[in-house]
Write a protein that holds these residues in place. Structure first.
Motif, PDB file in Angstrom:
ATOM      1  N   MET A 182       0.845  -1.192   0.000  1.00  0.00           N
ATOM      2  CA  MET A 182       0.000   0.000   0.000  1.00  0.00           C
ATOM      3  C   MET A 182       0.885   1.249   0.000  1.00  0.00           C
ATOM      4  O   MET A 182       1.949   1.266   0.616  1.00  0.00           O
ATOM      5  CB  MET A 182      -0.916   0.015   1.217  1.00  0.00           C
ATOM      6  N   LYS A 183       0.404   2.279  -0.706  1.00  0.00           N
ATOM      7  CA  LYS A 183       1.168   3.519  -0.824  1.00  0.00           C
ATOM      8  C   LYS A 183       0.261   4.713  -0.567  1.00  0.00           C
ATOM      9  O   LYS A 183      -0.884   4.750  -1.012  1.00  0.00           O
ATOM     10  CB  LYS A 183       1.782   3.608  -2.226  1.00  0.00           C
ATOM     11  N   TRP A 184       0.792   5.714   0.145  1.00  0.00           N
ATOM     12  CA  TRP A 184       0.036   6.924   0.468  1.00  0.00           C
ATOM     13  C   TRP A 184       0.016   7.874  -0.728  1.00  0.00           C
ATOM     14  O   TRP A 184       1.051   8.157  -1.337  1.00  0.00           O
ATOM     15  CB  TRP A 184       0.681   7.617   1.671  1.00  0.00           C
ATOM     16  N   ASN A 185      -1.180   8.361  -1.063  1.00  0.00           N
ATOM     17  CA  ASN A 185      -1.343   9.335  -2.140  1.00  0.00           C
ATOM     18  C   ASN A 185      -1.461  10.715  -1.502  1.00  0.00           C
ATOM     19  O   ASN A 185      -2.502  11.077  -0.951  1.00  0.00           O
ATOM     20  CB  ASN A 185      -2.597   9.018  -2.963  1.00  0.00           C
ATOM     21  N   ARG A 186      -0.369  11.490  -1.565  1.00  0.00           N
ATOM     22  CA  ARG A 186      -0.353  12.770  -0.856  1.00  0.00           C
ATOM     23  C   ARG A 186      -1.201  13.843  -1.542  1.00  0.00           C
ATOM     24  O   ARG A 186      -1.458  14.895  -0.956  1.00  0.00           O
ATOM     25  CB  ARG A 186       1.089  13.268  -0.703  1.00  0.00           C
ATOM     26  N   LYS A 187      -1.638  13.577  -2.791  1.00  0.00           N
ATOM     27  CA  LYS A 187      -2.438  14.577  -3.499  1.00  0.00           C
ATOM     28  C   LYS A 187      -3.858  14.662  -2.944  1.00  0.00           C
ATOM     29  O   LYS A 187      -4.415  15.746  -2.807  1.00  0.00           O
ATOM     30  CB  LYS A 187      -2.465  14.261  -4.993  1.00  0.00           C
ATOM     31  N   ASN A 188      -4.448  13.507  -2.657  1.00  0.00           N
ATOM     32  CA  ASN A 188      -5.823  13.531  -2.136  1.00  0.00           C
ATOM     33  C   ASN A 188      -5.969  12.809  -0.802  1.00  0.00           C
ATOM     34  O   ASN A 188      -7.080  12.525  -0.357  1.00  0.00           O
ATOM     35  CB  ASN A 188      -6.792  12.926  -3.160  1.00  0.00           C
TER      36      ASN A 188
END
Length: 347
Positions: free
Chosen positions: A138-144
Protein backbone atom coordinates in the motif's frame (compact mmCIF):
# COMPACT_ATOMS: atom_id res chain seq x y z
CA UNK A 1 9.46 -0.89 -1.59
CA UNK A 2 12.64 -1.21 -3.70
CA UNK A 3 11.20 1.16 -6.31
CA UNK A 4 10.40 3.79 -3.69
CA UNK A 5 13.85 3.62 -2.09
CA UNK A 6 15.55 3.86 -5.49
CA UNK A 7 13.52 6.96 -6.34
CA UNK A 8 14.46 8.52 -3.01
CA UNK A 9 18.14 7.89 -3.65
CA UNK A 10 17.87 9.47 -7.10
CA UNK A 11 16.15 12.49 -5.59
CA UNK A 12 19.07 12.99 -3.21
CA UNK A 13 21.54 13.08 -6.08
CA UNK A 14 19.50 15.45 -8.23
CA UNK A 15 18.44 17.96 -5.53
CA UNK A 16 21.45 19.61 -3.86
CA UNK A 17 19.48 21.19 -0.96
CA UNK A 18 17.17 18.31 -0.12
CA UNK A 19 16.93 17.12 3.49
CA UNK A 20 15.05 14.03 4.60
CA UNK A 21 13.54 12.42 7.67
CA UNK A 22 12.73 8.72 7.32
CA UNK A 23 11.27 6.09 9.61
CA UNK A 24 11.82 2.41 8.85
CA UNK A 25 9.48 0.09 10.76
CA UNK A 26 9.55 -3.71 10.69
CA UNK A 27 7.16 -6.10 12.44
CA UNK A 28 7.75 -9.83 12.00
CA UNK A 29 6.58 -13.26 13.11
CA UNK A 30 8.30 -16.62 13.20
CA UNK A 31 11.88 -15.30 13.32
CA UNK A 32 13.83 -16.48 16.33
CA UNK A 33 16.34 -14.34 18.25
CA UNK A 34 15.27 -10.98 16.80
CA UNK A 35 12.67 -8.51 18.13
CA UNK A 36 9.12 -8.69 16.79
CA UNK A 37 9.24 -4.93 16.26
CA UNK A 38 12.13 -2.69 15.18
CA UNK A 39 11.94 1.01 14.27
CA UNK A 40 14.79 3.25 13.09
CA UNK A 41 15.04 6.95 12.29
CA UNK A 42 17.29 8.52 9.65
CA UNK A 43 18.03 12.19 9.09
CA UNK A 44 19.71 13.02 5.78
CA UNK A 45 20.38 9.29 5.31
CA UNK A 46 22.16 9.03 8.68
CA UNK A 47 20.86 6.48 11.17
CA UNK A 48 20.35 8.54 14.32
CA UNK A 49 18.25 6.28 16.57
CA UNK A 50 16.33 3.03 16.98
CA UNK A 51 13.92 1.22 19.29
CA UNK A 52 12.60 -2.33 19.45
CA UNK A 53 10.24 -4.66 21.31
CA UNK A 54 13.07 -5.69 23.65
CA UNK A 55 12.51 -2.35 25.38
CA UNK A 56 15.62 -0.78 23.87
CA UNK A 57 15.82 2.83 22.71
CA UNK A 58 19.23 3.85 21.36
CA UNK A 59 20.66 7.19 20.26
CA UNK A 60 23.26 6.28 17.66
CA UNK A 61 24.82 9.42 16.14
CA UNK A 62 26.52 12.02 18.34
CA UNK A 63 23.82 14.59 17.56
CA UNK A 64 21.17 12.19 18.86
CA UNK A 65 23.20 11.40 21.98
CA UNK A 66 23.64 15.11 22.64
CA UNK A 67 19.92 15.67 22.13
CA UNK A 68 19.00 12.89 24.57
CA UNK A 69 21.27 14.47 27.19
CA UNK A 70 20.05 18.04 26.73
CA UNK A 71 16.36 17.16 26.31
CA UNK A 72 15.74 13.99 28.33
CA UNK A 73 11.98 14.66 28.57
CA UNK A 74 11.66 14.72 24.75
CA UNK A 75 13.76 11.59 24.47
CA UNK A 76 11.45 9.82 26.93
CA UNK A 77 8.46 10.99 24.88
CA UNK A 78 9.95 9.40 21.77
CA UNK A 79 10.42 6.18 23.71
CA UNK A 80 6.79 6.23 24.77
CA UNK A 81 5.63 6.92 21.21
CA UNK A 82 7.66 4.00 19.93
CA UNK A 83 6.22 1.58 22.47
CA UNK A 84 2.69 2.88 21.83
CA UNK A 85 2.73 2.08 18.11
CA UNK A 86 4.49 -1.26 18.59
CA UNK A 87 1.37 -3.39 19.31
CA UNK A 88 -0.45 -1.75 16.39
CA UNK A 89 2.11 -2.99 13.85
CA UNK A 90 2.36 -6.43 15.42
CA UNK A 91 -1.44 -6.76 15.33
CA UNK A 92 -1.50 -5.56 11.71
CA UNK A 93 0.97 -8.30 10.79
CA UNK A 94 -1.38 -10.97 12.08
CA UNK A 95 -4.30 -9.31 10.28
CA UNK A 96 -2.40 -9.54 7.00
CA UNK A 97 -1.57 -13.18 7.69
CA UNK A 98 -5.31 -13.81 8.01
CA UNK A 99 -5.96 -11.91 4.78
CA UNK A 100 -3.44 -14.11 2.96
CA UNK A 101 -4.79 -17.29 4.64
CA UNK A 102 -1.48 -17.85 6.44
CA UNK A 103 -1.52 -19.70 9.74
CA UNK A 104 2.19 -19.66 10.61
CA UNK A 105 5.72 -19.30 9.34
CA UNK A 106 7.94 -16.25 8.79
CA UNK A 107 6.10 -13.09 7.74
CA UNK A 108 7.29 -9.48 7.67
CA UNK A 109 5.42 -6.18 7.56
CA UNK A 110 7.51 -3.13 6.62
CA UNK A 111 6.81 0.56 6.43
CA UNK A 112 8.92 3.49 5.33
CA UNK A 113 7.53 6.97 5.87
CA UNK A 114 8.81 10.49 6.31
CA UNK A 115 9.31 13.78 4.53
CA UNK A 116 11.74 15.48 2.18
CA UNK A 117 12.35 19.20 2.51
CA UNK A 118 14.01 21.54 0.03
CA UNK A 119 15.45 24.25 2.27
CA UNK A 120 15.89 26.56 -0.74
CA UNK A 121 12.37 26.43 -2.19
CA UNK A 122 10.62 25.44 1.03
CA UNK A 123 8.82 22.54 -0.69
CA UNK A 124 7.92 19.62 1.57
CA UNK A 125 6.90 16.17 0.32
CA UNK A 126 5.56 13.48 2.61
CA UNK A 127 5.57 9.80 1.76
CA UNK A 128 4.45 6.50 3.28
CA UNK A 129 4.55 3.01 1.86
CA UNK A 130 3.89 -0.46 3.23
CA UNK A 131 5.30 -3.77 2.10
CA UNK A 132 4.42 -7.30 3.13
CA UNK A 133 6.68 -10.35 2.74
CA UNK A 134 9.02 -8.47 0.46
CA UNK A 135 6.41 -7.07 -1.95
CA UNK A 136 4.77 -3.66 -2.24
CA UNK A 137 1.39 -3.53 -0.52
CA UNK A 138 0.00 0.00 0.00
CA UNK A 139 1.17 3.52 -0.82
CA UNK A 140 0.04 6.92 0.47
CA UNK A 141 -1.34 9.34 -2.14
CA UNK A 142 -0.35 12.77 -0.86
CA UNK A 143 -2.44 14.58 -3.50
CA UNK A 144 -5.82 13.53 -2.14
CA UNK A 145 -4.81 11.89 1.18
CA UNK A 146 -5.95 8.39 0.21
CA UNK A 147 -4.26 5.02 -0.18
CA UNK A 148 -3.15 3.30 -3.40
CA UNK A 149 -3.33 -0.51 -3.51
CA UNK A 150 -0.20 -2.03 -5.03
CA UNK A 151 -1.32 -5.64 -5.26
CA UNK A 152 -4.74 -7.38 -5.61
CA UNK A 153 -4.99 -8.35 -1.94
CA UNK A 154 -4.52 -4.70 -0.95
CA UNK A 155 -7.72 -3.79 -2.80
CA UNK A 156 -9.61 -5.51 0.01
CA UNK A 157 -7.88 -3.40 2.68
CA UNK A 158 -7.76 -0.05 0.85
CA UNK A 159 -11.46 0.93 1.34
CA UNK A 160 -11.15 0.16 5.04
CA UNK A 161 -8.04 2.32 5.42
CA UNK A 162 -9.61 5.15 3.41
CA UNK A 163 -12.76 5.02 5.53
CA UNK A 164 -10.84 5.05 8.84
CA UNK A 165 -10.85 8.73 9.71
CA UNK A 166 -8.40 8.32 12.59
CA UNK A 167 -5.82 6.71 10.28
CA UNK A 168 -6.29 9.43 7.68
CA UNK A 169 -5.90 12.22 10.27
CA UNK A 170 -2.77 10.59 11.64
CA UNK A 171 -0.94 10.47 8.30
CA UNK A 172 -2.13 13.90 7.22
CA UNK A 173 -0.90 15.30 10.52
CA UNK A 174 2.51 13.66 10.65
CA UNK A 175 3.34 14.04 6.94
CA UNK A 176 2.29 17.68 6.61
CA UNK A 177 3.03 19.13 10.05
CA UNK A 178 4.83 17.01 12.66
CA UNK A 179 7.52 15.40 10.48
CA UNK A 180 8.43 18.62 8.60
CA UNK A 181 8.81 20.45 11.92
CA UNK A 182 10.95 17.64 13.34
CA UNK A 183 13.15 17.60 10.24
CA UNK A 184 13.70 21.37 10.27
CA UNK A 185 14.56 21.28 13.97
CA UNK A 186 16.94 18.34 13.42
CA UNK A 187 18.76 20.16 10.62
CA UNK A 188 19.02 23.34 12.68
CA UNK A 189 20.10 21.49 15.82
CA UNK A 190 22.70 19.40 14.02
CA UNK A 191 23.69 21.99 11.42
CA UNK A 192 27.43 21.78 12.09
CA UNK A 193 27.26 18.01 11.70
CA UNK A 194 24.61 17.58 8.98
CA UNK A 195 25.75 20.46 6.76
CA UNK A 196 29.46 19.62 6.80
CA UNK A 197 31.37 18.31 3.80
CA UNK A 198 34.01 15.60 3.90
CA UNK A 199 35.94 14.43 0.86
CA UNK A 200 36.62 10.72 0.38
CA UNK A 201 39.69 8.69 -0.37
CA UNK A 202 39.41 7.16 -3.85
CA UNK A 203 41.07 3.86 -4.76
CA UNK A 204 41.20 1.56 -7.77
CA UNK A 205 40.72 -2.12 -6.88
CA UNK A 206 40.90 -5.32 -8.92
CA UNK A 207 40.64 -8.94 -7.75
CA UNK A 208 42.41 -10.58 -10.70
CA UNK A 209 43.83 -9.31 -14.02
CA UNK A 210 40.60 -10.41 -15.76
CA UNK A 211 38.22 -8.85 -13.19
CA UNK A 212 36.55 -5.44 -13.60
CA UNK A 213 38.38 -2.47 -12.11
CA UNK A 214 36.40 -1.02 -9.21
CA UNK A 215 36.64 2.66 -8.33
CA UNK A 216 35.88 2.99 -4.61
CA UNK A 217 35.18 6.30 -2.84
CA UNK A 218 34.86 6.04 0.94
CA UNK A 219 34.61 8.53 3.79
CA UNK A 220 32.54 11.23 2.08
CA UNK A 221 29.69 13.35 3.43
CA UNK A 222 26.94 14.32 2.66
CA UNK A 223 25.08 11.50 0.99
CA UNK A 224 24.53 13.50 -2.21
CA UNK A 225 27.37 12.46 -4.47
CA UNK A 226 28.10 10.78 -7.79
CA UNK A 227 30.84 8.46 -9.00
CA UNK A 228 31.29 7.69 -12.70
CA UNK A 229 33.76 6.29 -15.18
CA UNK A 230 34.66 8.46 -18.20
CA UNK A 231 36.35 7.76 -21.51
CA UNK A 232 37.95 10.72 -23.27
CA UNK A 233 36.04 13.00 -20.90
CA UNK A 234 32.61 11.47 -21.69
CA UNK A 235 30.62 9.61 -19.02
CA UNK A 236 30.26 5.87 -19.71
CA UNK A 237 26.88 4.15 -19.45
CA UNK A 238 27.86 0.76 -20.88
CA UNK A 239 30.38 -1.70 -19.48
CA UNK A 240 29.93 -0.11 -16.03
CA UNK A 241 28.13 -1.33 -12.91
CA UNK A 242 27.12 1.24 -10.27
CA UNK A 243 26.98 0.13 -6.63
CA UNK A 244 24.70 1.57 -3.96
CA UNK A 245 25.68 4.36 -1.61
CA UNK A 246 26.36 2.63 1.72
CA UNK A 247 26.89 4.05 5.23
CA UNK A 248 30.16 3.72 7.11
CA UNK A 249 30.26 3.22 10.87
CA UNK A 250 31.54 6.77 11.45
CA UNK A 251 28.58 8.51 9.77
CA UNK A 252 30.24 8.94 6.38
CA UNK A 253 29.38 7.06 3.18
CA UNK A 254 30.99 4.92 0.53
CA UNK A 255 30.17 3.97 -3.04
CA UNK A 256 31.82 2.17 -5.95
CA UNK A 257 31.49 1.76 -9.71
CA UNK A 258 32.98 -1.12 -11.71
CA UNK A 259 34.48 -0.88 -15.20
CA UNK A 260 34.70 -3.93 -17.47
CA UNK A 261 38.01 -3.81 -19.35
CA UNK A 262 37.71 -7.15 -21.15
CA UNK A 263 37.44 -5.43 -24.56
CA UNK A 264 39.90 -2.61 -23.81
CA UNK A 265 43.50 -2.85 -24.94
CA UNK A 266 46.25 -1.81 -22.49
CA UNK A 267 47.15 1.05 -24.82
CA UNK A 268 43.68 2.58 -24.34
CA UNK A 269 43.70 2.52 -20.53
CA UNK A 270 44.99 6.09 -20.38
CA UNK A 271 41.75 7.26 -22.01
CA UNK A 272 39.74 6.28 -18.89
CA UNK A 273 39.33 8.02 -15.55
CA UNK A 274 37.05 7.82 -12.50
CA UNK A 275 35.34 11.02 -11.37
CA UNK A 276 33.85 11.68 -7.92
CA UNK A 277 31.53 14.66 -7.42
CA UNK A 278 30.29 15.85 -4.00
CA UNK A 279 27.49 18.32 -3.38
CA UNK A 280 28.81 21.67 -2.21
CA UNK A 281 32.33 21.10 -3.56
CA UNK A 282 33.25 22.68 -6.89
CA UNK A 283 36.33 20.61 -7.68
CA UNK A 284 35.95 16.96 -8.68
CA UNK A 285 38.27 14.16 -7.61
CA UNK A 286 39.66 12.59 -10.80
CA UNK A 287 41.54 9.29 -10.69
CA UNK A 288 43.32 8.18 -13.87
CA UNK A 289 43.19 4.52 -14.83
CA UNK A 290 46.84 3.54 -14.43
CA UNK A 291 48.04 0.00 -13.81
CA UNK A 292 50.47 0.96 -11.05
CA UNK A 293 47.62 2.67 -9.14
CA UNK A 294 45.47 -0.46 -8.93
CA UNK A 295 45.42 -2.34 -5.63
CA UNK A 296 44.90 -6.08 -5.84
CA UNK A 297 45.25 -9.30 -3.83
CA UNK A 298 46.52 -11.13 -6.87
CA UNK A 299 50.25 -11.94 -6.66
CA UNK A 300 52.14 -12.24 -9.95
CA UNK A 301 54.62 -15.17 -10.11
CA UNK A 302 58.21 -13.92 -9.81
CA UNK A 303 61.74 -15.34 -10.08
CA UNK A 304 61.77 -15.65 -6.31
CA UNK A 305 58.62 -17.78 -6.50
CA UNK A 306 60.33 -20.02 -9.07
CA UNK A 307 63.42 -20.33 -6.85
CA UNK A 308 61.31 -21.16 -3.81
CA UNK A 309 59.39 -23.76 -5.79
CA UNK A 310 62.64 -25.30 -7.03
CA UNK A 311 64.02 -25.38 -3.49
CA UNK A 312 60.88 -27.15 -2.28
CA UNK A 313 61.22 -29.75 -5.04
CA UNK A 314 64.89 -30.33 -4.19
CA UNK A 315 64.08 -30.65 -0.50
CA UNK A 316 61.35 -33.15 -1.33
CA UNK A 317 63.79 -35.22 -3.39
CA UNK A 318 66.31 -35.13 -0.54
CA UNK A 319 63.69 -36.30 1.94
CA UNK A 320 62.57 -39.07 -0.40
CA UNK A 321 66.20 -40.14 -0.86
CA UNK A 322 66.85 -40.07 2.86
CA UNK A 323 63.75 -42.12 3.52
CA UNK A 324 64.85 -44.65 0.91
CA UNK A 325 68.32 -44.86 2.44
CA UNK A 326 66.81 -45.45 5.91
CA UNK A 327 64.62 -48.23 4.54
CA UNK A 328 67.66 -49.73 2.79
CA UNK A 329 69.77 -49.67 6.00
CA UNK A 330 66.94 -51.22 8.05
CA UNK A 331 66.54 -53.99 5.51
CA UNK A 332 70.31 -54.72 5.65
CA UNK A 333 70.27 -54.91 9.44
CA UNK A 334 67.24 -57.22 9.36
CA UNK A 335 68.94 -59.52 6.81
CA UNK A 336 72.08 -59.63 8.93
CA UNK A 337 70.08 -60.57 12.03
CA UNK A 338 68.29 -63.30 10.11
CA UNK A 339 71.62 -64.62 8.88
CA UNK A 340 72.89 -64.85 12.44
CA UNK A 341 69.75 -66.64 13.53
CA UNK A 342 70.22 -69.11 10.70
CA UNK A 343 73.53 -70.44 12.09
CA UNK A 344 73.65 -72.62 15.20
CA UNK A 345 76.35 -71.25 17.49
CA UNK A 346 75.72 -73.87 20.19
CA UNK A 347 78.36 -76.22 18.72
Amino acid sequence: MKTLLLLLLLCHVSSPVLHSLKHFITASTGIANIPEFVATVEVDELLVGSCDSHNRLEAIQDIAKKFSTEYPERFDRYRQQCFNVMPIYISCTYDLMSLFNQTGGVHVLQEVDGVEWDDETGEVKGFAQFGYDGEDFMKWNRKNFTWIAQRPEADIVRPIWDATELLREFYVGVLTQIYPEQLKKSVEYGRSFLLRTELPSVSLLQKTPSSPVSCLATGFYPHRASLVWRKDGEELHEEVDHGEILPNHDGTFQMSVDLNLSSVTPEDWTRYDCVFQLFGVKEDIITKLEKDQIRTNWVKPSNMTVLVTAAVVVLALILIGAAGFIVYKRRKVREKKERFHYFDFSL
